[in-house]
Motif scaffolding. Structure first.
Motif, PDB file in Angstrom:
ATOM      1  N   VAL A 202       0.830  -1.213   0.000  1.00 46.57           N
ATOM      2  CA  VAL A 202       0.000   0.000   0.000  1.00 46.57           C
ATOM      3  C   VAL A 202       0.858   1.254   0.000  1.00 46.57           C
ATOM      4  O   VAL A 202       1.856   1.326   0.724  1.00 46.57           O
ATOM      5  CB  VAL A 202      -0.860   0.098   1.292  1.00 46.57           C
ATOM      6  CG1 VAL A 202      -2.039   1.034   1.093  1.00 46.57           C
ATOM      7  CG2 VAL A 202      -1.310  -1.235   1.794  1.00 46.57           C
ATOM      8  N   VAL A 203       0.433   2.252  -0.764  1.00 44.56           N
ATOM      9  CA  VAL A 203       1.023   3.589  -0.646  1.00 44.56           C
ATOM     10  C   VAL A 203       0.088   4.386   0.256  1.00 44.56           C
ATOM     11  O   VAL A 203      -1.094   4.564  -0.062  1.00 44.56           O
ATOM     12  CB  VAL A 203       1.154   4.261  -2.028  1.00 44.56           C
ATOM     13  CG1 VAL A 203       1.606   5.714  -1.870  1.00 44.56           C
ATOM     14  CG2 VAL A 203       2.135   3.488  -2.901  1.00 44.56           C
ATOM     15  N   VAL A 204       0.610   4.818   1.401  1.00 45.00           N
ATOM     16  CA  VAL A 204      -0.231   5.562   2.343  1.00 45.00           C
ATOM     17  C   VAL A 204      -0.038   7.072   2.140  1.00 45.00           C
ATOM     18  O   VAL A 204       0.743   7.503   1.283  1.00 45.00           O
ATOM     19  CB  VAL A 204       0.043   5.132   3.811  1.00 45.00           C
ATOM     20  CG1 VAL A 204      -0.488   3.732   4.068  1.00 45.00           C
ATOM     21  CG2 VAL A 204       1.507   5.241   4.156  1.00 45.00           C
ATOM     22  N   ALA A 205      -0.754   7.866   2.935  1.00 48.68           N
ATOM     23  CA  ALA A 205      -0.819   9.317   2.703  1.00 48.68           C
ATOM     24  C   ALA A 205       0.545  10.002   2.718  1.00 48.68           C
ATOM     25  O   ALA A 205       0.759  10.990   2.010  1.00 48.68           O
ATOM     26  CB  ALA A 205      -1.729   9.949   3.749  1.00 48.68           C
ATOM     27  N   SER A 206       1.496   9.481   3.489  1.00 49.66           N
ATOM     28  CA  SER A 206       2.826  10.103   3.552  1.00 49.66           C
ATOM     29  C   SER A 206       3.636   9.806   2.295  1.00 49.66           C
ATOM     30  O   SER A 206       4.734  10.323   2.123  1.00 49.66           O
ATOM     31  CB  SER A 206       3.587   9.551   4.763  1.00 49.66           C
ATOM     32  OG  SER A 206       3.797   8.155   4.568  1.00 49.66           O
ATOM     33  N   GLY A 207       3.117   8.922   1.448  1.00 48.96           N
ATOM     34  CA  GLY A 207       3.864   8.489   0.261  1.00 48.96           C
ATOM     35  C   GLY A 207       4.672   7.229   0.550  1.00 48.96           C
ATOM     36  O   GLY A 207       5.258   6.641  -0.365  1.00 48.96           O
ATOM     37  N   ALA A 208       4.687   6.798   1.817  1.00 49.66           N
ATOM     38  CA  ALA A 208       5.453   5.594   2.172  1.00 49.66           C
ATOM     39  C   ALA A 208       4.811   4.359   1.546  1.00 49.66           C
ATOM     40  O   ALA A 208       3.583   4.276   1.417  1.00 49.66           O
ATOM     41  CB  ALA A 208       5.501   5.445   3.690  1.00 49.66           C
ATOM     42  N   ILE A 209       5.683   3.411   1.174  1.00 47.39           N
ATOM     43  CA  ILE A 209       5.200   2.139   0.617  1.00 47.39           C
ATOM     44  C   ILE A 209       5.336   1.104   1.726  1.00 47.39           C
ATOM     45  O   ILE A 209       6.446   0.848   2.202  1.00 47.39           O
ATOM     46  CB  ILE A 209       6.058   1.726  -0.602  1.00 47.39           C
ATOM     47  CG1 ILE A 209       5.979   2.811  -1.679  1.00 47.39           C
ATOM     48  CG2 ILE A 209       5.613   0.367  -1.134  1.00 47.39           C
ATOM     49  CD1 ILE A 209       7.045   2.693  -2.760  1.00 47.39           C
ATOM     50  N   ILE A 210       4.213   0.539   2.157  1.00 48.88           N
ATOM     51  CA  ILE A 210       4.289  -0.403   3.275  1.00 48.88           C
ATOM     52  C   ILE A 210       3.534  -1.690   2.931  1.00 48.88           C
ATOM     53  O   ILE A 210       2.746  -1.722   1.981  1.00 48.88           O
ATOM     54  CB  ILE A 210       3.728   0.201   4.587  1.00 48.88           C
ATOM     55  CG1 ILE A 210       2.234   0.533   4.442  1.00 48.88           C
ATOM     56  CG2 ILE A 210       4.486   1.442   4.998  1.00 48.88           C
ATOM     57  CD1 ILE A 210       1.609   0.996   5.754  1.00 48.88           C
ATOM     58  N   ASN A 211       3.796  -2.717   3.715  1.00 50.12           N
ATOM     59  CA  ASN A 211       3.054  -3.966   3.567  1.00 50.12           C
ATOM     60  C   ASN A 211       2.100  -4.102   4.737  1.00 50.12           C
ATOM     61  O   ASN A 211       2.433  -3.715   5.864  1.00 50.12           O
ATOM     62  CB  ASN A 211       4.020  -5.154   3.547  1.00 50.12           C
ATOM     63  CG  ASN A 211       4.723  -5.239   2.203  1.00 50.12           C
ATOM     64  OD1 ASN A 211       4.092  -5.481   1.182  1.00 50.12           O
ATOM     65  ND2 ASN A 211       6.019  -4.993   2.205  1.00 50.12           N
TER      66      ASN A 211
END
Ligand code: FAD
Length: 506
Positions: A202-211
């Motif tokens: 997922v790309v979250v609001a901060s732009g971070a790519i996380i699982n």
């Protein structure tokens, strides 16, 4: 300040506190808003040459025509951007956040409600180019991009003798179906299609790519299963696969002929019996249809245990004393074949709406719903060309891993039926009247269900009309609010991405 002005000021303050961006956006003059959107669009065009379509581009117009409903086709974004990697999605979210721009997320474009996956004067992020598909060496897991359509996945997996739970209509997209829930041919065994997702990238609001999975960001993992576009942009779904080549299924459509005994009562009983004694391999959609030309009953049947043909649980449908069949496609085939058959349904590009409800699907309740639907036909505008369908589907079984719905695993939940009203092909002039008839039908069914003690507040998000509010009835709504605060503290996906169903404001 006079009383009138203080009331107005109070409304403005409350509005601004709860919907800051929309409020500012709506109070921003049209010219400034246009300037803001052209600003973000030119930033994106510089960042991603060749990937941004503007209203003056031919591709922009043809892109809009790929939405399923006319309502979505008529929404005009300032630009459409088509990323083809997770890093690009992350960079797009960063630019959007920095510009405080509004945006929509689009996968297969099958959501019917205007603005669900498209946005007037904002940035539509079209994920269709994110269409990678890989499998692990053991064939136990499939990694799919959000831009794929189910037909594209099934065609690839059929060659490997594998399947994953997904859309029964192959033309539907992955992104909306899997974030909204997903009723598949395998829902009697594996629950909602999203319950078979092991990991979301997922790309979250901060732009971070996380699982998000059972071990990492597990709160987000639960919320994404049914939480739609409220938490981020899913850029990859890792889905559990299982081996299956061919199985039994197809469609039977029978006209209702005046003077000839109807087979509807026997089919309703067959459906209710299936709900009372769930068979994990059986999938059934029982639909009642009215068009200006014909009234009919249709059953879509799939029995996904390999080698079983004409199972006794389907006898009320396959051996009904139907006078004639308009269609009888029951056969043994692969998943691609069944998904292709259902994607040939009519209505693409017309005014198209669904609405839904949930109730305990015993025989008496389904008969009541059918009677109310039948009675509603006479209220349709004279001479209408509308198609007016209603039906029941088996509620997916509850999976062991939690999702956003929070439906307990109980003998009650296994007897639930999903009611779906489908109407399309009506004119703009008829729209207001038809909407009222649809709202009244759903209200009447819910009143009858309440009276009989069979009402359930759950509404399947992917079937819900824009005038329904599915998320408010989720069992895990409180947890979703917390997840939103943690992964999106400034509320980017609540305010700047207003389309679809949002977490209700407290
Ligand atoms: C003809 C037809 C047949 C259908 N058959 C079935 C069926 O068999 N089973 C079933 O369960 N449903 C079915 N549906 C309903 C379907 O699940 C929903 O319409 C679903 O939202 C479509 O997904 P999409 O990707 O095509 O839609 P889109 O319109 O692209 O997206 C729908 C919503 O999901 C959000 N979204 C999309 N991708 C992402 C992403 N990657 N990250 C975050 N949010 C995202 C969008 O912002 C939007 O709000 C059907 C619908 C139609 C019209």
């Amino acid at each position: 300040m006079s009383n009138r002005w203080s009331v107005l000021a109070l409304i403005l303050v409350v509005c601004c506190l709860s919907h800051l961006t929309e409020c500012l956006a709506s109070s921003t003059p049209r010219k400034e808003r246009d300037a803001l959107s052209s600003d973000i669009c030119s930033t994106l065009a510089n960042q991603f040459p060749g990937k941004v379509e503007l209203p003056t581009d031919a591709e922009y117009a043809s892109n809009l025509l790929t939405y399923y409903s006319e309502q979505e086709q008529k929404v005009h974004p300032a630009c459409i951007i088509s990323p083809n990697s997770t890093l690009e999605v992350s960079a797009i979210i960063n630019s959007i956040r920095e510009h405080n721009a509004t945006f929509a997320i689009r996968s297969g474009g099958h959501a019917l409600n205007a603005g669900a996956a498209n946005i007037e004067n904002g940035v539509t992020i079209n994920l269709r180019a994110m269409n990678a598909l890989t499998t692990d060496a053991a064939g136990a897991r499939v990694y799919i991009g959000p831009g794929l359509k189910w037909t594209e996945i099934y065609a690839r997996l059929d060659r490997l003798g594998l399947v994953i739970p997904g859309g029964r209509d192959g033309d539907v997209g992955v992104g909306g179906l899997l974030t909204g829930g997903g009723i598949s041919f395998f829902s009697g065994r594996f629950g909602w299609a999203c319950d078979s997702v092991d990991n979301f990238e997922v790309v979250v609001a901060s732009g971070a790519i996380i699982n998000a999975n059972a071990y990492e960001n597990s709160d987000l993992f639960q919320a994404l299963k049914g939480g739609s576009n409220n938490f981020g942009i899913v850029t990859r779904f890792d889905v559990r696969a299982f081996p299956l080549k061919e199985f039994y299924g197809g469609q039977i459509i029978t006209p209702e002929i005046p003077g000839v005994p109807s087979t509807v009562p026997g089919k309703i009983k067959g459906f209710a019996d299936l709900l009372a004694n769930r068979d994990p391999y059986a999938a059934v959609i029982l639909n009642f249809g009215w068009t200006p030309q014909v009234t009919f009953v249709s059953t879509v049947l799939q029995y996904t245990k390999p080698g079983v043909v004409d199972p006794p649980v389907f006898a009320p449908f396959t051996h009904a004393p139907d006078p004639v069949h308009l269609i009888d496609s029951v056969r043994v085939a692969n998943l691609s074949s069944f998904a292709a058959e259902l994607s040939a349904s009519p209505g693409y590009g017309s005014k198209y709406q669904w609405a839904t409800s949930t109730f305990t699907g015993d025989e008496a309740m389904i008969i009541t719903a059918h009677k109310l639907w039948n009675a509603s036909i006479s209220a349709l505008p004279p001479g209408t060309k509308a198609n007016w369908f209603a039906g029941v589907q088996l509620f997916p079984v509850t999976a062991s891993q939690p999702n956003a719905f929070g439906i307990p695993n109980s003998s009650e939940s296994s007897k639930l039926a999903v009611f779906l009203l489908i109407y399309f092909g009506y004119s703009a002039e008829e729209e207001a009247a038809i909407t009222k008839i649809a709202q009244k039908l759903i209200a009447d069914i819910e009143a009858a269900a309440k009276k009989a003690g069979k009402y359930n507040a759950f509404k399947y998000l992917n079937y819900a009309a824009y005038w329904q509010d599915p998320i408010s009835a989720y069992g895990n709504l409180a947890a979703m609010r917390e997840v939103s605060k943690v992964y999106d503290p400034s509320g980017l996906f609540q305010k700047n991405c207003p389309g679809g169903f949002k977490i209700p404001v407290l």
